[in-house]
Write a protein that holds these residues in place. Structure first.
Motif, PDB file in Angstrom:
ATOM      1  N   HIS A 159      31.181  28.565  31.859  1.00 41.55           N
ATOM      2  CA  HIS A 159      31.015  30.011  31.710  1.00 41.55           C
ATOM      3  C   HIS A 159      31.998  30.721  32.639  1.00 41.55           C
ATOM      4  O   HIS A 159      32.216  30.293  33.780  1.00 41.55           O
ATOM      5  CB  HIS A 159      29.581  30.411  32.062  1.00 41.55           C
ATOM      6  CG  HIS A 159      29.186  31.760  31.569  1.00 41.55           C
ATOM      7  ND1 HIS A 159      29.667  32.925  32.115  1.00 41.55           N
ATOM      8  CD2 HIS A 159      28.340  32.133  30.561  1.00 41.55           C
ATOM      9  CE1 HIS A 159      29.151  33.963  31.481  1.00 41.55           C
ATOM     10  NE2 HIS A 159      28.325  33.502  30.525  1.00 41.55           N
ATOM     11  N   GLY A 160      32.563  31.821  32.154  1.00 42.60           N
ATOM     12  CA  GLY A 160      33.532  32.555  32.948  1.00 42.60           C
ATOM     13  C   GLY A 160      32.971  33.106  34.235  1.00 42.60           C
ATOM     14  O   GLY A 160      33.722  33.365  35.189  1.00 42.60           O
ATOM     15  N   SER A 161      31.643  33.287  34.305  1.00 42.98           N
ATOM     16  CA  SER A 161      31.032  33.806  35.529  1.00 42.98           C
ATOM     17  C   SER A 161      30.765  32.722  36.559  1.00 42.98           C
ATOM     18  O   SER A 161      30.415  33.038  37.708  1.00 42.98           O
ATOM     19  CB  SER A 161      29.700  34.506  35.178  1.00 42.98           C
ATOM     20  OG  SER A 161      28.750  33.545  34.705  1.00 42.98           O
ATOM     21  N   ASP A 185      39.250  24.962  35.599  1.00 41.53           N
ATOM     22  CA  ASP A 185      39.903  25.997  34.787  1.00 41.53           C
ATOM     23  C   ASP A 185      41.335  25.592  34.406  1.00 41.53           C
ATOM     24  O   ASP A 185      42.254  25.663  35.238  1.00 41.53           O
ATOM     25  CB  ASP A 185      39.929  27.304  35.569  1.00 41.53           C
ATOM     26  CG  ASP A 185      40.446  28.475  34.741  1.00 41.53           C
ATOM     27  OD1 ASP A 185      40.962  28.237  33.639  1.00 41.53           O
ATOM     28  OD2 ASP A 185      40.331  29.624  35.215  1.00 41.53           O
ATOM     29  N   ARG A 241      37.576  33.303  23.959  1.00 38.99           N
ATOM     30  CA  ARG A 241      36.589  34.336  24.298  1.00 38.99           C
ATOM     31  C   ARG A 241      36.768  34.731  25.761  1.00 38.99           C
ATOM     32  O   ARG A 241      37.096  33.900  26.608  1.00 38.99           O
ATOM     33  CB  ARG A 241      35.174  33.821  24.046  1.00 38.99           C
ATOM     34  CG  ARG A 241      34.092  34.867  24.216  1.00 38.99           C
ATOM     35  CD  ARG A 241      32.735  34.314  23.818  1.00 38.99           C
ATOM     36  NE  ARG A 241      31.658  35.218  24.233  1.00 38.99           N
ATOM     37  CZ  ARG A 241      31.234  36.268  23.542  1.00 38.99           C
ATOM     38  NH1 ARG A 241      31.792  36.540  22.368  1.00 38.99           N
ATOM     39  NH2 ARG A 241      30.259  37.035  23.996  1.00 38.99           N
ATOM     40  N   ASN A 242      36.486  36.003  26.056  1.00 40.42           N
ATOM     41  CA  ASN A 242      36.767  36.520  27.390  1.00 40.42           C
ATOM     42  C   ASN A 242      35.927  35.885  28.488  1.00 40.42           C
ATOM     43  O   ASN A 242      36.348  35.820  29.648  1.00 40.42           O
ATOM     44  CB  ASN A 242      36.552  38.031  27.414  1.00 40.42           C
ATOM     45  CG  ASN A 242      35.075  38.413  27.248  1.00 40.42           C
ATOM     46  OD1 ASN A 242      34.486  38.147  26.197  1.00 40.42           O
ATOM     47  ND2 ASN A 242      34.486  39.022  28.256  1.00 40.42           N
ATOM     48  N   ASN A 243      34.713  35.405  28.170  1.00 44.48           N
ATOM     49  CA  ASN A 243      33.833  34.899  29.217  1.00 44.48           C
ATOM     50  C   ASN A 243      33.601  33.397  29.136  1.00 44.48           C
ATOM     51  O   ASN A 243      32.599  32.888  29.616  1.00 44.48           O
ATOM     52  CB  ASN A 243      32.487  35.644  29.202  1.00 44.48           C
ATOM     53  CG  ASN A 243      31.719  35.427  27.904  1.00 44.48           C
ATOM     54  OD1 ASN A 243      32.258  34.901  26.936  1.00 44.48           O
ATOM     55  ND2 ASN A 243      30.458  35.842  27.896  1.00 44.48           N
TER      56      ASN A 243
END
Length: 428
Positions: free
Chosen positions: A232-234, A241, A280-282
């Motif tokens: 998850h991006g958070s 990454d 996707r952004n997140n």
């Protein structure tokens, strides 16, 4: 005086022996000049035709038909089609025995939508990688073909002065895949002693550019696959990454040229041209794929740069807990001009250039698969300026605005015709 009598007599005899050769050379030079002017309108017409009807690599079917028809109409002794797919070979036999020399032009166009606004601009379209796009001779191959057909007409008209054979090579797919290398594999250079070719560039019209040894760069593509751990991006600490790793790889690759190799020997370029990863952004993705180009002018440096790229990619990724691999398939080697042939033909280029403007230039970092021919036999590849009247530059090759000044074409015809004749006469 008696001390110098015999040497003077010997010198006189040598000069007398050379005079017929000099006279013959002067005769064909004058006739070439006249015939070049006579075919100029036809060459321009051919260039406009090829420009209006471009075809992509390995699809040059109508282009090949047009070329074969033109050569046959000139009374060529042999016209071969279907060489390396869509290539054409024309053989012109002189009236005197001698070796074989080759002249080459490339035939393919590019997936570029033309924006020149010319009255004969291309309106051809095609689907390229899933997208509708135009087709354009944005690299000047239309000029190359027209020039070589002009030389074919000039030389066909004076075959009584040709001591040997001239092989006209119209090559498909210079932009790839598979062009000169396929022709070489099919034996197109068999029994050929030397080869000449040209490329048009945005430089003063009629100017000729040349250089011994490395004239145009080797071109290699490379791809890099970076694999991390999706998360998850958070919560980036939960994964690895590959986007961040890719950024570091790109930065580190730039130090190969700027910090690791001796660029005083020859210039080099390493560039990343595409990077793709994630949807996707997140979401931090699992994988990123990059691609780039390598340009070098020294074969040892080329091999060294390849190894440094592979090592940099692998070790940078490992330092972040990711994995990465660079793949570098065989590309196009350096287009290297034969030193002696270049020295011998430099006066010919000067005679052919507008106002004698033939110049030794720095290497060009663009690439050309003419290099596959030059790897086999002595070769000379040179540039011809085609900028608009009064301009010293213009839109780059591969631009939708790329422009060819028709006034420059006659200088290309004269150069190609004269190079073939000069080389054949020099072998007598």
């Amino acid at each position: 005086m008696a001390l110098f009598a015999k040497p003077i007599l010997r010198m006189t005899a040598v000069l007398a022996a050379l005079l017929p050769v000099i006279t013959i050379a002067a005769d064909w030079q004058t006739e070439v000049d006249q015939r070049v002017q006579n075919v100029n309108d036809k060459v321009i017409e051919l260039r406009h035709h090829f420009h209006a009807y471009p075809e992509l690599s390995n699809q040059e079917f109508k282009t090949a038909q047009k070329i074969a028809a033109e050569l046959s109409a000139l009374g060529f002794d042999e016209v071969q089609t279907g060489v390396a797919g869509t290539g054409v070979i024309g053989i012109l036999k002189g009236s005197k025995p001698g070796p074989t020399v080759a002249l080459r032009a490339d035939m393919d166009a590019l997936p570029v939508t033309e924006k020149t606004g010319l009255p004969f601009a291309s309106t051809v379209t095609t689907e390229w990688r899933g997208t509708e796009t135009g087709v354009m001779h944005a690299c000047g191959h239309d000029a190359h073909m027209a020039i070589l057909l002009g030389a074919a007409e000039v030389l066909a008209g004076i075959r009584d002065q040709i001591p040997g054979k001239i092989k006209f090579i119209f090559q498909p797919a210079e932009e790839g895949p598979g062009g000169a290398d396929v022709m070489v594999a099919e034996g197109v250079l068999r029994d050929t002693g030397a080869i000449f070719g040209l490329h048009v560039f945005p430089a003063p019209a009629g100017m000729i550019m040349y250089k011994p040894e490395g004239f145009m760069a080797a071109a290699d593509t490379f791809s890099v696959v970076v694999k991390g751990v999706q998360t998850h991006g958070s919560m980036p600490w939960k994964g690895v990454d590959p986007i961040a790793v890719s950024a570091q790889i790109i930065n580190n690759l730039q130090t190969i040229v700027s910090r690791q190799i001796d660029v005083s020997k020859a210039p080099a370029v390493v560039s990343i041209g595409s990077i793709n990863g994630g949807n996707r952004n997140n979401i931090i993705p699992e994988e990123v794929v990059m691609s780039g180009t390598i340009r070098t002018l020294d074969m040892a440096m080329r091999a060294d740069v390849h190894e440094r790229i592979k090592r940099t990619v692998k070790l940078t990724a490992e330092s972040f807990g990711a994995t990465a691999e660079a793949t570098i398939p065989d590309g196009v080697p350096v287009t290297a001009n034969d030193v002696e042939l270049t020295r011998q033909m430099a006066p010919v280029l000067k005679r052919a250039a507008a106002d004698g403007n033939a110049q030794l230039v720095k290497p060009i970092m663009g690439a050309e698969d003419f290099s596959f021919f030059a790897n086999e036999i002595p070769a000379l590849f040179f540039g011809l300026g085609v900028a608009a009247d009064g301009e010293v530059d213009g839109a780059a090759n591969h631009s939708p605005y790329f422009y060819v000044n028709d006034k420059a074409l006659s200088h290309g015809v004269k150069a190609m015709s004269s190079l073939a004749l000069e080389w054949l006469h020099s072998q007598q």
